[in-house]
Design a protein around this motif. Structure first.
Motif, mmCIF file in Angstrom:
data_model
loop_
_atom_site.group_PDB
_atom_site.id
_atom_site.type_symbol
_atom_site.label_atom_id
_atom_site.label_comp_id
_atom_site.label_asym_id
_atom_site.label_seq_id
_atom_site.Cartn_x
_atom_site.Cartn_y
_atom_site.Cartn_z
ATOM 1 N N ALA A 1 2.969 5.347 -16.404
ATOM 2 C CA ALA A 1 4.024 4.370 -16.146
ATOM 3 C C ALA A 1 5.385 5.051 -16.210
ATOM 4 C CB ALA A 1 3.942 3.220 -17.148
ATOM 5 N N ASP A 2 5.485 6.231 -15.617
ATOM 6 C CA ASP A 2 6.712 7.018 -15.655
ATOM 7 C C ASP A 2 7.885 6.216 -15.078
ATOM 8 O OD1 ASP A 2 8.207 9.550 -15.938
ATOM 9 O OD2 ASP A 2 8.242 9.469 -13.749
ATOM 10 N N VAL A 3 8.938 6.056 -15.867
ATOM 11 C CA VAL A 3 10.073 5.200 -15.481
ATOM 12 C C VAL A 3 10.772 5.745 -14.242
ATOM 13 C CG1 VAL A 3 12.306 4.302 -16.229
ATOM 14 C CG2 VAL A 3 10.413 4.413 -17.855
ATOM 15 N N VAL A 4 10.990 7.060 -14.184
ATOM 16 C CA VAL A 4 11.701 7.655 -13.051
ATOM 17 C C VAL A 4 10.977 7.361 -11.744
ATOM 18 C CG1 VAL A 4 12.467 9.818 -12.020
ATOM 19 C CG2 VAL A 4 12.714 9.465 -14.482
ATOM 20 N N THR A 5 9.663 7.543 -11.739
ATOM 21 C CA THR A 5 8.888 7.303 -10.525
ATOM 22 C C THR A 5 8.918 5.836 -10.131
ATOM 23 O OG1 THR A 5 7.414 9.127 -11.099
ATOM 24 C CG2 THR A 5 6.623 7.556 -9.466
ATOM 25 N N PHE A 6 8.726 4.953 -11.118
ATOM 26 C CA PHE A 6 8.651 3.522 -10.809
ATOM 27 C C PHE A 6 10.009 2.921 -10.488
ATOM 28 C CE2 PHE A 6 4.440 3.999 -12.477
ATOM 29 C CZ PHE A 6 3.709 2.996 -11.862
ATOM 30 N N LEU B 1 0.837 -1.208 0.000
ATOM 31 C CA LEU B 1 0.000 0.000 0.000
ATOM 32 C C LEU B 1 0.871 1.256 0.000
ATOM 33 C CD1 LEU B 1 -2.760 -1.082 2.556
ATOM 34 C CD2 LEU B 1 -2.968 -0.899 0.068
ATOM 35 N N CYS B 2 1.964 1.205 0.741
ATOM 36 C CA CYS B 2 2.889 2.339 0.773
ATOM 37 C C CYS B 2 3.475 2.584 -0.611
ATOM 38 C CB CYS B 2 3.995 2.071 1.784
ATOM 39 S SG CYS B 2 5.237 3.366 1.869
ATOM 40 N N ALA B 3 3.828 1.513 -1.315
ATOM 41 C CA ALA B 3 4.390 1.659 -2.656
ATOM 42 C C ALA B 3 3.389 2.328 -3.596
ATOM 43 C CB ALA B 3 4.798 0.293 -3.205
ATOM 44 N N MET B 4 2.126 1.943 -3.495
ATOM 45 C CA MET B 4 1.112 2.548 -4.367
ATOM 46 C C MET B 4 0.945 4.029 -4.066
ATOM 47 S SD MET B 4 -1.802 -0.384 -4.943
ATOM 48 C CE MET B 4 -1.949 -0.946 -3.259
ATOM 49 N N LEU B 5 0.926 4.380 -2.772
ATOM 50 C CA LEU B 5 0.804 5.795 -2.416
ATOM 51 C C LEU B 5 2.032 6.584 -2.865
ATOM 52 C CD1 LEU B 5 -0.807 5.746 1.146
ATOM 53 C CD2 LEU B 5 -1.735 6.836 -0.897
ATOM 54 N N LEU B 6 3.205 6.013 -2.702
ATOM 55 C CA LEU B 6 4.424 6.705 -3.106
ATOM 56 C C LEU B 6 4.466 6.910 -4.618
ATOM 57 C CD1 LEU B 6 7.160 5.058 -0.855
ATOM 58 C CD2 LEU B 6 6.378 7.428 -0.778
ATOM 59 N N VAL B 7 4.004 5.932 -5.371
ATOM 60 C CA VAL B 7 3.959 6.099 -6.820
ATOM 61 C C VAL B 7 3.005 7.222 -7.192
ATOM 62 C CG1 VAL B 7 3.180 5.026 -8.961
ATOM 63 C CG2 VAL B 7 4.659 3.762 -7.419
ATOM 64 N N GLY B 8 1.809 7.239 -6.567
ATOM 65 C CA GLY B 8 0.859 8.312 -6.848
ATOM 66 C C GLY B 8 1.427 9.677 -6.508
ATOM 67 N N ALA B 9 2.055 9.780 -5.334
ATOM 68 C CA ALA B 9 2.655 11.056 -4.946
ATOM 69 C C ALA B 9 3.797 11.426 -5.876
ATOM 70 C CB ALA B 9 3.152 10.970 -3.498
ATOM 71 N N VAL C 1 -1.198 16.918 -0.413
ATOM 72 C CA VAL C 1 -2.029 16.031 0.402
ATOM 73 C C VAL C 1 -1.644 14.575 0.170
ATOM 74 C CG1 VAL C 1 -4.370 15.167 0.737
ATOM 75 C CG2 VAL C 1 -3.973 17.621 0.606
ATOM 76 N N LEU C 2 -1.517 14.178 -1.083
ATOM 77 C CA LEU C 2 -1.144 12.798 -1.366
ATOM 78 C C LEU C 2 0.277 12.510 -0.887
ATOM 79 C CD1 LEU C 2 -2.054 10.160 -2.542
ATOM 80 C CD2 LEU C 2 -1.238 10.885 -4.781
ATOM 81 N N SER C 3 1.161 13.489 -0.989
ATOM 82 C CA SER C 3 2.534 13.301 -0.491
ATOM 83 C C SER C 3 2.542 13.120 1.015
ATOM 84 C CB SER C 3 3.402 14.496 -0.889
ATOM 85 O OG SER C 3 3.512 14.602 -2.279
ATOM 86 N N ALA C 4 1.651 13.851 1.716
ATOM 87 C CA ALA C 4 1.564 13.695 3.169
ATOM 88 C C ALA C 4 1.104 12.287 3.528
ATOM 89 C CB ALA C 4 0.613 14.735 3.744
ATOM 90 N N PHE C 5 0.086 11.798 2.817
ATOM 91 C CA PHE C 5 -0.367 10.430 3.062
ATOM 92 C C PHE C 5 0.739 9.424 2.760
ATOM 93 C CE2 PHE C 5 -4.859 12.022 2.381
ATOM 94 C CZ PHE C 5 -5.221 11.845 3.704
ATOM 95 N N ALA D 1 0.183 -0.344 -8.453
ATOM 96 C CA ALA D 1 0.341 1.057 -8.860
ATOM 97 C C ALA D 1 0.222 1.217 -10.362
ATOM 98 C CB ALA D 1 1.689 1.589 -8.378
ATOM 99 N N LEU D 2 0.719 0.223 -11.122
ATOM 100 C CA LEU D 2 0.606 0.289 -12.582
ATOM 101 C C LEU D 2 -0.851 0.323 -13.023
ATOM 102 C CD1 LEU D 2 3.431 -2.156 -13.724
ATOM 103 C CD2 LEU D 2 3.283 0.288 -14.240
ATOM 104 N N LEU D 3 -1.709 -0.358 -12.272
ATOM 105 C CA LEU D 3 -3.135 -0.359 -12.598
ATOM 106 C C LEU D 3 -3.816 0.925 -12.132
ATOM 107 C CD1 LEU D 3 -4.001 -4.060 -11.638
ATOM 108 C CD2 LEU D 3 -3.561 -3.138 -13.924
ATOM 109 N N ILE D 4 -3.527 1.337 -10.902
ATOM 110 C CA ILE D 4 -4.203 2.499 -10.335
ATOM 111 C C ILE D 4 -3.732 3.798 -10.979
ATOM 112 C CG2 ILE D 4 -4.510 3.833 -8.205
ATOM 113 C CD1 ILE D 4 -4.429 1.217 -6.677
ATOM 114 N N SER D 5 -2.463 3.874 -11.366
ATOM 115 C CA SER D 5 -1.934 5.116 -11.939
ATOM 116 C C SER D 5 -2.645 5.497 -13.232
ATOM 117 C CB SER D 5 -0.426 4.998 -12.179
ATOM 118 O OG SER D 5 -0.143 3.972 -13.121
ATOM 119 N N ARG D 6 -3.205 4.527 -13.920
ATOM 120 C CA ARG D 6 -3.942 4.835 -15.150
ATOM 121 C C ARG D 6 -5.202 5.629 -14.851
ATOM 122 N NH1 ARG D 6 -1.481 2.059 -19.102
ATOM 123 N NH2 ARG D 6 -0.221 0.258 -18.494
#
Length: 489
Positions: free
Chosen positions: A450-455, A109-117, A366-370, A433-438
């Protein structure tokens, strides 16, 4: 169950206290463009949800160990004299699968939030780097309307604005002053159909919409909008002369590709409006971001106020110093000219620029804080599990050391176990995260879902955190005295 409930409700109470403190921060952070921001509060539904979450947590996470303890064979447990709790393979043996699963889920879950942020942070950086087509620094803006009996005549309106530019450009530090009907990034715009001379519309095209803006004074110099071709408007462009216009380079490229747009003609309205007068292009200026920094503007053209008189204008003046310090002097110059003139919404262009990014900045923060909180929880989870297992496996560590294992071997064994949890958690989280980021595609700008730098950055960050969280208890375990640990048994 009582102990579990006590922990759950203590945590819930602390969470509510932190939420009340965070609420004030969110209100300060939230932009005015977010609707009903002042209405955000912690009411009865939020408290009821928190209470339900505490009850569910107490039952869900207290029931499993409670059932396990209730099935303990007392006689066998006493005969083991504690060895079942701290025997060989206590660190990575059976009976800890649920704890591992919880930590892996937490990391995922942390990985998904970090990818979104990370995606939002990258998007925000890309938006800030966008060239708006003008220079927002050192520009003061305000809205002004020539209203009242004194300005019923168009010539009086033009004379008043001409006088105003002389007054404002006479202020110390002011290098240029002008006005436009629609300032960039101000949610002001007007458009209408145009017809280009000699252009044959493709089949099915009914009309072409273009943004229309009237300008006065030295507006382009004040905003830092570059002149690409031809000339700017002058005082000679009056109502009795040839009707002229400036077009942005986007309109020039669309209508006259690989040609000189200066000298070309168009008129306002559709093809059927043959009585509309032709307007001659005398110059091409740079394209500006009219609506938002992350959206494309329509084709646009500018008309001189001296030929298309309008009373309401957005004044812009450029200063060689901080424009905010000129606010008082600008107001006084306008009052000296006419104390009854209404002027409002005075702000710097930099403030308008920042306001246009407010919603995107708010979502990012906000998302970065989460994500930061989730990262802290993941680190606590890994550390807590490894520290618990090390405490339970004191005898195993002592035996390994007694049989010849080095402290580096113990350190490596425990860190590998923690990193294995992180590996599984990151793998699952990145897949999710690959699914949710879409679903975040509409919030992104300049980066893909699917930004390479973020992932790449997120697994590195989580791996680093997992290493630190595993290393601390591992280092403590590697310092265990084998004779002392075995004597305790």
């Amino acid at each position: 169950m009582t102990e579990s409930g006590l922990i759950a409700f203590t945590g819930g109470a602390l969470g509510i206290a932190v939420a009340f403190l965070a609420l004030h921060w969110v209100r300060l952070l939230g932009p005015q463009s977010v609707p009903r921001m002042s209405d955000i509060g912690i009411g009865l539904p939020a408290l009821a949800f928190t209470f339900a979450a505490c009850v569910l947590s107490a039952v869900l996470f207290g029931l499993v160990p409670a059932l396990r303890v209730s099935r303990v064979d007392v006689q066998a447990a006493l005969q083991e004299t504690g060895r079942s709790a701290s025997g060989v393979s206590a660190i990575w043996g059976r009976g800890i699968h649920l704890r591992r699963s919880l930590v892996i889920t937490e990391i995922a879950l942390c990985a998904m939030l970090l990818v979104g942020a990370g995606l939002l942070i990258r998007s925000f950086a890309r938006v800030r780097d966008v060239n708006p087509g003008f220079t927002p620094q050192n520009v003061l803006t305000l809205e002004l309307t020539m209203t009242g009996e004194r300005y019923k005549d168009k010539n009086a309106v033009l004379a008043a604005y001409h006088d105003l530019w002389q007054r404002l450009e006479g202020l110390p530090g002011v290098t240029a002053a002008g006005a436009v009907t629609s300032l960039p990034l101000s949610q002001m715009f007007a458009w209408g159909p145009v017809t280009v001379e000699g252009r044959v519309p493709p089949p099915g095209e009914k009309f072409i919409n273009a943004d229309t803006r009237m300008v006065s004074g030295h507006y382009f110099q004040a905003m830092g909008i570059p002149l690409r071709e031809g000339r700017l408007f002058t005082d000679d462009d009056t109502a009795g002369k040839l009707r002229v216009a400036l077009v942005d380079d986007y309109m020039a490229q669309q209508f006259w590709p690989n040609q000189d747009a200066v000298g070309k003609r168009f008129h306002i309205g559709g093809i059927s409006e043959t009585d509309s007068p032709w307007i001659t292009v005398v110059g091409v200026v740079g394209r500006v971001k009219q609506y938002t920094l992350d959206s494309e503007s329509r084709i646009a053209f500018y008309l001189p106020q001296t030929q298309f008189v309008t009373r309401a204008m957005n004044v812009a003046l450029r200063s060689s110093t901080d424009p905010a310090t000129l606010a008082g002097a600008v107001k006084q110059r306008i009052r000296d000219m006419d104390p009854n003139l209404p002027l409002y919404n005075m702000s710097t262009m930099q403030q308008r620029f920042d306001t246009s990014l407010a919603r995107r900045r708010f979502s990012m923060l906000v998302l970065s804080a989460f994500a930061a909180i989730s990262l802290a929880l993941a680190m606590i989870g890994i550390y807590g599990l490894i520290a618990y297992l090390v405490g339970q496996g004191t005898r195993e560590v002592g035996i390994r050391l007694a049989l010849g294992a080095t402290r580096a071997d113990i350190l490596s064994l425990i860190v590998r176990g923690g990193m294995r949890l992180a590996f599984w958690g990151v793998g699952i989280g990145i897949g999710g995260a690959l699914l949710i980021s879409r679903l975040m595609r509409s919030l992104l700008f300049g980066v893909g879902p699917a930004d390479v730098v973020t992932f790449v950055a997120v697994p590195v960050v989580l791996a680093s955190v997992a290493f630190v969280a595993s290393y601390l208890p591992a280092r403590r375990a590697s310092r265990i005295d084998p004779s002392t640990s075995l004597r305790c048994e």
